[in-house]
Write a protein that holds these residues in place. Structure first.
Motif, PDB file in Angstrom:
ATOM      1  N   MET A   1     -10.868 -59.272 -36.882  1.00 18.49           N
ATOM      2  CA  MET A   1      -9.778 -60.020 -36.253  1.00 18.49           C
ATOM      3  C   MET A   1     -10.291 -60.798 -35.036  1.00 18.49           C
ATOM      4  O   MET A   1      -9.948 -61.962 -34.850  1.00 18.49           O
ATOM      5  N   ILE A   2     -11.139 -60.150 -34.239  1.00 16.02           N
ATOM      6  CA  ILE A   2     -11.684 -60.827 -33.050  1.00 16.02           C
ATOM      7  C   ILE A   2     -12.591 -61.987 -33.478  1.00 16.02           C
ATOM      8  O   ILE A   2     -12.559 -63.060 -32.893  1.00 16.02           O
ATOM      9  N   TYR A   3     -13.322 -61.750 -34.550  1.00 14.98           N
ATOM     10  CA  TYR A   3     -14.206 -62.808 -35.074  1.00 14.98           C
ATOM     11  C   TYR A   3     -13.365 -64.022 -35.491  1.00 14.98           C
ATOM     12  O   TYR A   3     -13.671 -65.161 -35.129  1.00 14.98           O
ATOM     13  N   ILE A   4     -12.299 -63.766 -36.235  1.00 13.86           N
ATOM     14  CA  ILE A   4     -11.428 -64.857 -36.695  1.00 13.86           C
ATOM     15  C   ILE A   4     -10.704 -65.505 -35.502  1.00 13.86           C
ATOM     16  O   ILE A   4     -10.491 -66.714 -35.484  1.00 13.86           O
ATOM     17  N   LEU A   5     -10.388 -64.674 -34.503  1.00 20.27           N
ATOM     18  CA  LEU A   5      -9.731 -65.213 -33.301  1.00 20.27           C
ATOM     19  C   LEU A   5     -10.651 -66.202 -32.588  1.00 20.27           C
ATOM     20  O   LEU A   5     -10.234 -67.292 -32.201  1.00 20.27           O
ATOM     21  N   TYR A   6     -11.926 -65.811 -32.452  1.00 23.74           N
ATOM     22  CA  TYR A   6     -12.915 -66.717 -31.856  1.00 23.74           C
ATOM     23  C   TYR A   6     -12.985 -68.020 -32.665  1.00 23.74           C
ATOM     24  O   TYR A   6     -13.014 -69.112 -32.120  1.00 23.74           O
ATOM     25  N   MET A   7     -13.013 -67.845 -33.979  1.00 21.49           N
ATOM     26  CA  MET A   7     -13.126 -69.002 -34.868  1.00 21.49           C
ATOM     27  C   MET A   7     -11.890 -69.903 -34.721  1.00 21.49           C
ATOM     28  O   MET A   7     -11.990 -71.130 -34.653  1.00 21.49           O
ATOM     29  N   THR A   8     -10.725 -69.253 -34.631  1.00 22.81           N
ATOM     30  CA  THR A   8      -9.477 -70.007 -34.503  1.00 22.81           C
ATOM     31  C   THR A   8      -9.431 -70.754 -33.171  1.00 22.81           C
ATOM     32  O   THR A   8      -9.053 -71.922 -33.121  1.00 22.81           O
ATOM     33  N   LEU A   9      -9.842 -70.064 -32.096  1.00 23.45           N
ATOM     34  CA  LEU A   9      -9.833 -70.712 -30.781  1.00 23.45           C
ATOM     35  C   LEU A   9     -10.810 -71.879 -30.746  1.00 23.45           C
ATOM     36  O   LEU A   9     -10.513 -72.932 -30.191  1.00 23.45           O
ATOM     37  N   CYS A  10     -11.951 -71.663 -31.385  1.00 16.79           N
ATOM     38  CA  CYS A  10     -12.956 -72.728 -31.462  1.00 16.79           C
ATOM     39  C   CYS A  10     -12.364 -73.909 -32.247  1.00 16.79           C
ATOM     40  O   CYS A  10     -12.505 -75.071 -31.846  1.00 16.79           O
ATOM     41  N   GLY A  11     -11.674 -73.589 -33.355  1.00 14.77           N
ATOM     42  CA  GLY A  11     -11.013 -74.617 -34.167  1.00 14.77           C
ATOM     43  C   GLY A  11      -9.958 -75.351 -33.363  1.00 14.77           C
ATOM     44  O   GLY A  11      -9.823 -76.575 -33.457  1.00 14.77           O
ATOM     45  N   LEU A  12      -9.223 -74.599 -32.541  1.00 19.46           N
ATOM     46  CA  LEU A  12      -8.169 -75.194 -31.706  1.00 19.46           C
ATOM     47  C   LEU A  12      -8.772 -76.201 -30.722  1.00 19.46           C
ATOM     48  O   LEU A  12      -8.275 -77.318 -30.567  1.00 19.46           O
ATOM     49  N   LEU A  13      -9.882 -75.789 -30.093  1.00 21.73           N
ATOM     50  CA  LEU A  13     -10.543 -76.685 -29.131  1.00 21.73           C
ATOM     51  C   LEU A  13     -11.072 -77.936 -29.827  1.00 21.73           C
ATOM     52  O   LEU A  13     -10.926 -79.049 -29.320  1.00 21.73           O
ATOM     53  N   ILE A  14     -11.660 -77.726 -31.009  1.00 16.57           N
ATOM     54  CA  ILE A  14     -12.198 -78.887 -31.747  1.00 16.57           C
ATOM     55  C   ILE A  14     -11.054 -79.833 -32.116  1.00 16.57           C
ATOM     56  O   ILE A  14     -11.172 -81.048 -31.989  1.00 16.57           O
ATOM     57  N   SER A  15      -9.927 -79.241 -32.554  1.00 18.08           N
ATOM     58  CA  SER A  15      -8.810 -80.096 -32.983  1.00 18.08           C
ATOM     59  C   SER A  15      -8.235 -80.877 -31.802  1.00 18.08           C
ATOM     60  O   SER A  15      -7.910 -82.055 -31.941  1.00 18.08           O
ATOM     61  N   ILE A  16      -8.151 -80.223 -30.635  1.00 22.12           N
ATOM     62  CA  ILE A  16      -7.639 -80.933 -29.453  1.00 22.12           C
ATOM     63  C   ILE A  16      -8.612 -82.051 -29.060  1.00 22.12           C
ATOM     64  O   ILE A  16      -8.203 -83.174 -28.775  1.00 22.12           O
ATOM     65  N   ALA A  17      -9.910 -81.717 -29.107  1.00 24.55           N
ATOM     66  CA  ALA A  17     -10.924 -82.729 -28.772  1.00 24.55           C
ATOM     67  C   ALA A  17     -10.832 -83.900 -29.751  1.00 24.55           C
ATOM     68  O   ALA A  17     -10.892 -85.073 -29.336  1.00 24.55           O
ATOM     69  N   ALA A  18     -10.649 -83.584 -31.039  1.00 26.38           N
ATOM     70  CA  ALA A  18     -10.542 -84.650 -32.045  1.00 26.38           C
ATOM     71  C   ALA A  18      -9.280 -85.476 -31.826  1.00 26.38           C
ATOM     72  O   ALA A  18      -9.299 -86.705 -31.934  1.00 26.38           O
ATOM     73  N   TYR A  19      -8.195 -84.789 -31.469  1.00 22.01           N
ATOM     74  CA  TYR A  19      -6.911 -85.479 -31.231  1.00 22.01           C
ATOM     75  C   TYR A  19      -7.041 -86.450 -30.049  1.00 22.01           C
ATOM     76  O   TYR A  19      -6.601 -87.591 -30.115  1.00 22.01           O
ATOM     77  N   VAL A  20      -7.682 -85.940 -28.997  1.00 24.15           N
ATOM     78  CA  VAL A  20      -7.902 -86.787 -27.813  1.00 24.15           C
ATOM     79  C   VAL A  20      -8.821 -87.957 -28.181  1.00 24.15           C
ATOM     80  O   VAL A  20      -8.586 -89.106 -27.792  1.00 24.15           O
ATOM     81  N   GLY A  21      -9.830 -87.649 -28.983  1.00 21.34           N
ATOM     82  CA  GLY A  21     -10.778 -88.683 -29.423  1.00 21.34           C
ATOM     83  C   GLY A  21     -10.084 -89.775 -30.220  1.00 21.34           C
ATOM     84  O   GLY A  21     -10.316 -90.972 -29.987  1.00 21.34           O
ATOM     85  N   ILE A  22      -9.207 -89.352 -31.134  1.00 17.61           N
ATOM     86  CA  ILE A  22      -8.482 -90.328 -31.961  1.00 17.61           C
ATOM     87  C   ILE A  22      -7.582 -91.184 -31.058  1.00 17.61           C
ATOM     88  O   ILE A  22      -7.504 -92.398 -31.209  1.00 17.61           O
ATOM     89  N   GLY A  23      -6.918 -90.512 -30.097  1.00 18.35           N
ATOM     90  CA  GLY A  23      -6.044 -91.227 -29.165  1.00 18.35           C
ATOM     91  C   GLY A  23      -6.820 -92.234 -28.339  1.00 18.35           C
ATOM     92  O   GLY A  23      -6.396 -93.378 -28.154  1.00 18.35           O
TER      93      GLY A  23
END
Lengths: 467, 220
Positions: A381-403
């Motif tokens: 669960m902690i492993y997936i949580l890390y992965m999810t948080l990392c995914g969240l950061l990447i998605s926000i970075a991508a969203y900002v990048g697209i904007g």
């Protein structure tokens, strides 16, 4: 906690697998973030007009027969005006055109229609009439392309828009030499900024058709959460809704709008004479009747307006139509959003199961070495949580990048049209391109939590079966 | 001291494929003894080892470690026994292949309830005692069979358990390496550890103090 040792090692030794999972989660989140950002704009219209959702507010608009009648009156007036003016100029060859026009008006008076499809002198005679809510056009601008619309005090008091920052007009605002304005959309100003007010109209006294500084200043007190989804206006009086009022602020395609309370614009109006306080937009107005009227009294008021060739509909219909439009637009987007969410949860759960399957032998070794039976799910669960948080950061970075890309693209487009980069920047707000609502982030975090719980449940279910 | 009394183990109880692997096995193993458990394939020797290692349960009978009855304990307690009192060495080494030797040896330390200030130092000590300290940072996937088994032994002893259980520890090794590993077991036994080796290799069994033979789920 011992979990970090195992999770960190798992990430360190399988960086690519971790990153691939995080990127897939990021892609799903990005899709959801974009959909949620769309959703955030929904229902802001109905919220804005919530206080007007009452039977004692009527939306009044000129009927086609009144517009035709006015047109005929105007035609008759114009013919008479031309006749008298020509006659005057023939008899007095030295008389200037302006002088002749003034003399003509002295004889036959002002144009009785004067573009006013809603005549306040008529509307105000409606039984139980209390006040009128109107939007006024003006030729005042805070900068090139950003015009200031006037709102009647009654209207300003009854609008409750979502604010991105700052506040809406309040009855208790202290007045000074600056005119309070609220930005509706697409300006690059921030709350508290003082902006010179320019004038762009033509004025006999000022003898100008150029941009001039009026010497007055505006102070930004708030920035609205502008609804990017504002669709096209329907002119049908039987299906009016918030789009009607948006249209009133649009100025025919101009993208930059500020609003001020019309009373505050008084000194400017007096000096430049560009708009009369009683000059109302021909598209329609909202009148306020006395409160606690009976159905018969309401009918009486409507009958009066109908006789004067106005349509008069309760604002409750307006509000209902707005909600319907928003609901339809939201439900159109809700289906793909729900499918996207489910797909994301399922695909991320699939990654989770795959990862868990890969780690099965590892967990067995941990068990030999003293791990409690069943505790592997927390490591996972902690492993997936890390992965999810990392995914969240990447998605926000991508969203900002697209904007950011959209913002640069827009600036570049304006520059290509011949505008300077300063002008382009002043017309384009970066916030409009990269704004992420707290609601979106909150929903993503909830989704991340669901993903974690689902993946852990799926994996612990498999573990029980395998054991 | 290890004592088992009338242990019965049934796989898939009350199902059509029910199978009784141990039929009332009893024996005692004194502290510091080195015992070989031999028997044909399917005789029940690995089942017995798993019960002794607290990774499998049994239907009836009694199992004592140092006069403590090991039955119907909480999962937490079983995990603590596996971590503190037992070290496991498997035929296939049971190492996390992508971890380094050091990280593998540190696994039990991370599950230990006893706070160890310098886990890394302790793990290096264990590797030193099996003679492969220089391989500490090497991933296990890049080690030879003998080196892997030494890492497995280092991991088994890092928490200083009183008992080492080995399931065919030389089964995947050549003769020379097998001899080296057996020497290592003897050395650990000489330090006072109880060692139980499940094997079908008589050469290995002969090097132990005592041999227990299992046949068809009973001690012969």
């Amino acid at each position: 906690m011992y979990y970090s040792f195992f999770v960190k090692n798992q990430i360190r030794h399988h960086r690519f697998l971790f990153l691939a999972g995080a990127v897939q989660i990021a892609a799903a989140f990005l899709l959801i973030l974009m959909l949620f950002s769309e959703f955030a704009g929904f229902f802001s219209d109905s919220r804005m007009f919530a206080k007007l959702n009452s039977d004692n507010y009527l939306f009044v608009n000129a009927t086609a027969s009144r517009i035709f009648q006015n047109f005929k009156k105007h035609e008759i007036y114009s013919e008479r005006y031309s006749e008298i003016m020509s006659d005057l100029m023939e008899k007095n060859p030295d008389m200037s055109q302006i002088e002749a026009a003034d003399k003509t008006r002295e004889q036959i008076g002002e144009d009785p229609t004067s573009d006013n499809d809603i005549d306040i002198s008529v509307v105000s005679q409606t039984p139980y009439y209390d006040d009128i809510c109107m939007i006024y056009f003006s030729d005042f601008y805070t900068e090139v392309g950003v015009c200031i619309r006037g709102l009647s005090r009654e209207f300003a008091n009854n609008l409750t828009p979502d604010m991105r920052s700052g506040k809406w007009f309040s009855k208790t605002d202290t007045k000074d030499k600056n005119i309070d304005i609220v930005i509706f959309k697409n300006t690059n100003h921030s709350v508290g900024e003082i902006i010179p007010i320019l004038y762009s109209g033509y004025n006999y006294e000022k003898q100008t058709g150029e941009w001039i500084d009026t010497g007055y200043s505006a102070r930004v007190i708030g920035i609205c959460e502008y609804d990017q989804n504002c669709p096209q206006f329907s002119q049908s009086s039987s299906s009016f809704d918030s789009l009607t009022l948006y249209e009133l602020t649009e100025n025919y395609g101009e993208e930059n709008i500020c609003v001020a309370v019309n009373d505050d614009l008084g000194p400017l109006i007096e000096e430049y004479g560009c708009i009369e306080p009683e000059y109302q937009e021909y598209m329609g107005a909202i009148i306020k009747l006395n409160s606690d009227l009976t159905a018969e009294q309401l009918e009486e008021a409507k009958q009066f307006l109908t006789q004067k060739r106005y349509s008069a509909d309760s604002m409750t219909i307006f509000y209902g139509n707005t909600i319907d439009i928003e609901r339809n637009a939201a439900s159109d987007l809700a289906v793909p959003a729900a499918v996207g969410c489910c797909f994301s949860i399922l695909s991320i759960s699939a990654i989770s199961v795959f990862q868990h399957h890969n780690s099965k032998k590892k967990f067995m070794i941990y068990y030999y070495c003293g791990m409690e039976y069943g505790k592997e799910k927390y490591i996972h669960m902690i492993y997936i949580l890390y992965m999810t948080l990392c995914g969240l950061l990447i998605s926000i970075a991508a969203y900002v990048g697209i904007g950011l890309y959209g913002y640069i693209h827009r600036i570049y487009g304006l520059c290509e049209c011949g505008y300077s980069i300063e002008q382009a920047q002043s017309w384009t707000s970066l916030k409009d391109y990269i704004y992420i609502s707290p609601l979106s982030i909150g929903l993503l975090l909830i989704l991340a939590l669901i993903i974690n719980i689902v993946s852990t449940l799926v994996c612990s279910g498999i573990r029980r079966k395998k054991s | 001291m290890i004592k088992i009394n009338n242990i019965v183990k049934v796989y898939n109880p009350k199902k059509s494929n029910e199978f009784e692997a141990l039929h009332g096995v009893s024996c005692e193993i004194a502290d510091g003894e080195m015992v070989a458990v031999i028997g044909k394939s399917g005789a029940g020797k690995s089942t017995l080892l798993h019960i002794l290692a607290c990774i499998d349960n049994f239907q009836s009978g009694e199992y004592y470690i140092d006069d403590t009855l090991v039955k119907d304990l909480s999962e937490k307690k079983y995990a603590q026994i596996r971590n503190e009192k037992i070290g496991m060495v498997m035929q296939d080494f049971a190492l996390v292949e992508d971890f380094t030797a050091l990280e593998n040896v540190m696994i039990p330390l991370n599950f230990s309830k006893q706070k160890s200030k310098n886990k890394k130092e302790k793990a290096l000590d264990a590797l030193r005692s099996v003679g492969i300290e220089e391989l500490a940072k090497k991933p296990c996937s890049k080690l030879s069979g003998g080196q892997k088994q030494r890492v497995a032994i280092a991991r088994a002893i890092v928490n200083e358990p009183s008992m080492l259980l080995a399931d065919e520890p030389t089964g995947a090794l050549d003769t020379k390496t097998s001899a080296e590993i057996m020497e290592l077991f003897k050395k650990l036994n000489s330090q006072g550890r109880t060692i139980i080796i499940v094997t079908h290799d008589m050469n290995v069994a002969e090097q132990c103090d005592r041999v227990i033979e299992i046949s068809d789920g009973v001690i012969v």
